[in-house]
Motif scaffolding. Structure first.
Motif, PDB file in Angstrom:
ATOM      1  N   UNK A   1       9.447  -2.911  23.476  1.00  0.00           N
ATOM      2  CA  UNK A   1       8.739  -2.601  24.703  1.00  0.00           C
ATOM      3  C   UNK A   1       7.586  -1.662  24.425  1.00  0.00           C
ATOM      4  N   UNK A   2       7.499  -1.181  23.235  1.00  0.00           N
ATOM      5  CA  UNK A   2       6.501  -0.237  22.735  1.00  0.00           C
ATOM      6  C   UNK A   2       7.020   0.278  21.407  1.00  0.00           C
ATOM      7  N   UNK A   3       6.231   1.087  20.737  1.00  0.00           N
ATOM      8  CA  UNK A   3       6.705   1.683  19.489  1.00  0.00           C
ATOM      9  C   UNK A   3       6.075   1.079  18.263  1.00  0.00           C
ATOM     10  N   UNK A   4       6.290   1.753  17.153  1.00  0.00           N
ATOM     11  CA  UNK A   4       5.753   1.303  15.877  1.00  0.00           C
ATOM     12  C   UNK A   4       6.580   1.864  14.740  1.00  0.00           C
ATOM     13  N   UNK A   5       6.251   1.436  13.528  1.00  0.00           N
ATOM     14  CA  UNK A   5       6.943   1.916  12.338  1.00  0.00           C
ATOM     15  C   UNK A   5       5.914   2.315  11.282  1.00  0.00           C
ATOM     16  N   UNK A   6       6.036   3.543  10.821  1.00  0.00           N
ATOM     17  CA  UNK A   6       5.259   4.031   9.687  1.00  0.00           C
ATOM     18  C   UNK A   6       6.080   3.790   8.434  1.00  0.00           C
ATOM     19  N   UNK A   7       5.445   3.232   7.404  1.00  0.00           N
ATOM     20  CA  UNK A   7       6.134   2.922   6.149  1.00  0.00           C
ATOM     21  C   UNK A   7       5.392   3.585   5.002  1.00  0.00           C
ATOM     22  N   UNK A   8       6.110   4.291   4.163  1.00  0.00           N
ATOM     23  CA  UNK A   8       5.534   4.908   2.968  1.00  0.00           C
ATOM     24  C   UNK A   8       6.364   4.523   1.760  1.00  0.00           C
ATOM     25  N   UNK A   9       5.708   4.302   0.649  1.00  0.00           N
ATOM     26  CA  UNK A   9       6.434   4.000  -0.583  1.00  0.00           C
ATOM     27  C   UNK A   9       7.023   5.259  -1.218  1.00  0.00           C
ATOM     28  N   UNK A  10       6.472   6.420  -0.870  1.00  0.00           N
ATOM     29  CA  UNK A  10       6.942   7.713  -1.382  1.00  0.00           C
ATOM     30  C   UNK A  10       7.755   8.406  -0.289  1.00  0.00           C
ATOM     31  N   UNK A  11       8.972   8.800  -0.609  1.00  0.00           N
ATOM     32  CA  UNK A  11       9.840   9.437   0.389  1.00  0.00           C
ATOM     33  C   UNK A  11       9.242  10.729   0.923  1.00  0.00           C
TER      34      UNK A  11
ATOM     35  N   UNK B   1       0.831  -1.202   0.000  1.00  0.00           N
ATOM     36  CA  UNK B   1       0.000   0.000   0.000  1.00  0.00           C
ATOM     37  C   UNK B   1       0.869   1.257   0.000  1.00  0.00           C
ATOM     38  N   UNK B   2       0.293   2.405  -0.339  1.00  0.00           N
ATOM     39  CA  UNK B   2       1.056   3.654  -0.239  1.00  0.00           C
ATOM     40  C   UNK B   2       1.611   3.886   1.168  1.00  0.00           C
ATOM     41  N   UNK B   3       0.829   3.503   2.200  1.00  0.00           N
ATOM     42  CA  UNK B   3       1.305   3.609   3.572  1.00  0.00           C
ATOM     43  C   UNK B   3       0.921   2.343   4.336  1.00  0.00           C
ATOM     44  N   UNK B   4       1.735   2.016   5.326  1.00  0.00           N
ATOM     45  CA  UNK B   4       1.501   0.823   6.143  1.00  0.00           C
ATOM     46  C   UNK B   4       2.121   1.052   7.512  1.00  0.00           C
ATOM     47  N   UNK B   5       1.765   0.159   8.447  1.00  0.00           N
ATOM     48  CA  UNK B   5       2.282   0.295   9.804  1.00  0.00           C
ATOM     49  C   UNK B   5       2.670  -1.068  10.359  1.00  0.00           C
ATOM     50  N   UNK B   6       3.632  -1.049  11.280  1.00  0.00           N
ATOM     51  CA  UNK B   6       4.013  -2.210  12.069  1.00  0.00           C
ATOM     52  C   UNK B   6       4.015  -1.801  13.533  1.00  0.00           C
ATOM     53  N   UNK B   7       3.883  -2.789  14.417  1.00  0.00           N
ATOM     54  CA  UNK B   7       3.877  -2.534  15.854  1.00  0.00           C
ATOM     55  C   UNK B   7       5.019  -3.282  16.533  1.00  0.00           C
ATOM     56  N   UNK B   8       5.595  -2.641  17.549  1.00  0.00           N
ATOM     57  CA  UNK B   8       6.620  -3.270  18.379  1.00  0.00           C
ATOM     58  C   UNK B   8       6.170  -3.324  19.837  1.00  0.00           C
ATOM     59  N   UNK B   9       4.867  -3.494  20.033  1.00  0.00           N
ATOM     60  CA  UNK B   9       4.331  -3.654  21.381  1.00  0.00           C
ATOM     61  C   UNK B   9       4.990  -4.857  22.051  1.00  0.00           C
ATOM     62  N   UNK B  10       4.886  -4.930  23.366  1.00  0.00           N
ATOM     63  CA  UNK B  10       5.609  -5.948  24.115  1.00  0.00           C
ATOM     64  C   UNK B  10       5.281  -7.378  23.758  1.00  0.00           C
TER      65      UNK B  10
END
Length: 382
Positions: free
Chosen positions: A196-206, A180-189
């Motif tokens: 321990x928390x946190x996430x990642x936003x991913x975009x195909x367009x810089x 997708x143009x944008x996506x997300x991942x999670x780093x929850x515990x």
């Protein structure tokens, strides 16, 4: 009492401490520091494509994705119904309205036939299309992204991939969260790797990724003083959490294999029982098996009784399990939201149980869990 067996707890790989100690040595105990860009770049390499922005949570990443998709007050957003609330709550943050789409029992992911039927009916009635589609790869099960992409192209939907649970899962050999143009991942515990928390936003367009980074740092303008021309958020990941994430990323492949081996172990020990049915794997992809999930019983009523009997029996033995996600259209906070489908995911919820899927489990732990499940299931099935 025997030691606690957890559903899915953090599992350090060895390098995390070294990276964190480096942060202490360099005195980067702040929401800035060299581990953040390093983690972003290493994550980009791990997933194979896209531009990454490390943020405070998967929920924050989803909020950014919806804002950058142009979702605003009064818009409608189609959303997987069988999911955690974080998939849906950012829709409300933007003043938009969720429309929940049923799950397909064959995959547990969004029912694409129900989705397409709803969109076709809207088109025939001359109604405007929803602004976006929030698609969840449930429990690490990859969606058929070829089919999803075709639907989005046909009806002009902006796709957001919620890959919070699916790091290491593949569709046609390609990492989820990269379609997708944008996506997300999670780093929850409890995720397959964690900070321990946190996430990642991913975009195909810089440019979109750069905009997300700007919004996540309070939308501070490029000025020597604090100046803000638009509203932003305090969503950036800290240097310490990024340090942990770098170490975790090094063991991702091993964690996926361990999760899949646990699933295989459950199926080998319990698969012959007539009252248990494990979550299938789609033929178009490879699940990461973040959690081993199963349906118990043969219908919603008997399945609910059996699910609860097994869950309580496990807890009595100091073993953590939990029901699968309660569908969003059944949640009080979304009582007035539209729902598309036949309610198949209500049965999945009634019968569904997530079994311990901790990558630190031993064969003896697995035997202990399965003994309780088998004994309870057979007693209830009499």
């Amino acid at each position: 009492m025997s030691d606690r067996i957890f559903l899915s707890s953090p599992h350090m790989g060895g390098s995390e401490r070294r990276y964190v100690e480096q942060a202490f040595t360099d005195n980067y105990i702040a929401p800035v520091g060299p581990h953040i860009p390093a983690f972003e770049q290493e994550f980009e390499a791990a997933i194979g494509r896209g531009h990454c922005v490390a943020v405070a949570s998967g929920t924050a990443a989803l909020h950014l994705a919806l804002r950058l998709a142009g979702v605003g007050p009064g818009d409608e957003v189609l959303c997987s119904d069988l999911t955690f609330i974080a998939s849906a709550s950012p829709i409300l943050y933007q003043g938009a309205r969720p429309i929940f789409v049923d799950a397909d029992p064959a995959t547990w992911n969004m029912d694409l036939e129900a989705l397409e039927a709803h969109l076709a009916a809207r088109r025939r009635a001359g109604r405007p299309m929803p602004r976006a589609l929030m698609l969840v790869h449930l429990y690490g099960q990859p969606c058929d992204m070829d089919a999803v992409g075709a639907i989005c192209a046909e009806y002009g939907l902006t796709l957001v991939e919620d890959a919070a649970e699916s790091l290491g899962a593949l569709h046609a050999g390609r990492q989820t969260g990269t379609f997708a143009p944008t996506a997300v991942f999670s780093f929850n515990g409890n995720k397959i790797i964690t900070c321990g928390g946190g996430g990642m936003f991913v975009a195909q367009d810089k440019d979109v990724a750069d905009k997300a980074r700007f919004l996540a740092t309070q939308a501070r303008d490029a000025a020597p003083h604090y100046q803000h021309s638009e509203l932003g958020y305090n969503y950036r990941m800290s240097n310490l959490l990024a340090a942990v994430g770098r170490g975790q990323l090094e063991v991702l492949a091993a964690r996926v294999e361990a999760k899949r081996a646990l699933f295989a172990g459950y199926r080998e020990r319990l698969g012959a029982e007539p009252w248990i049915e494990f979550m299938p794997e789609v033929p178009t992809g490879r699940a990461n098996r973040w959690l081993t999930c199963a349906q118990l019983g043969h219908d919603a009523e008997s399945g609910y009784r059996l699910r609860e009997a097994v869950r309580l029996a496990l807890e009595a033995e100091n073993i953590e399990s939990r029901p699968v996600w309660k569908p969003m259209h059944m949640q009080p906070v979304f009582a007035d939201a539209p729902f598309v489908g036949s309610g198949a995911d209500e049965t999945l919820f009634a019968r569904g149980l997530c079994l311990p899927s901790d990558t630190k489990m031993t064969e003896a732990d697995l035997d202990r869990v399965c003994d309780v499940v088998r004994r309870t299931g057979r007693e209830q099935a009499r």
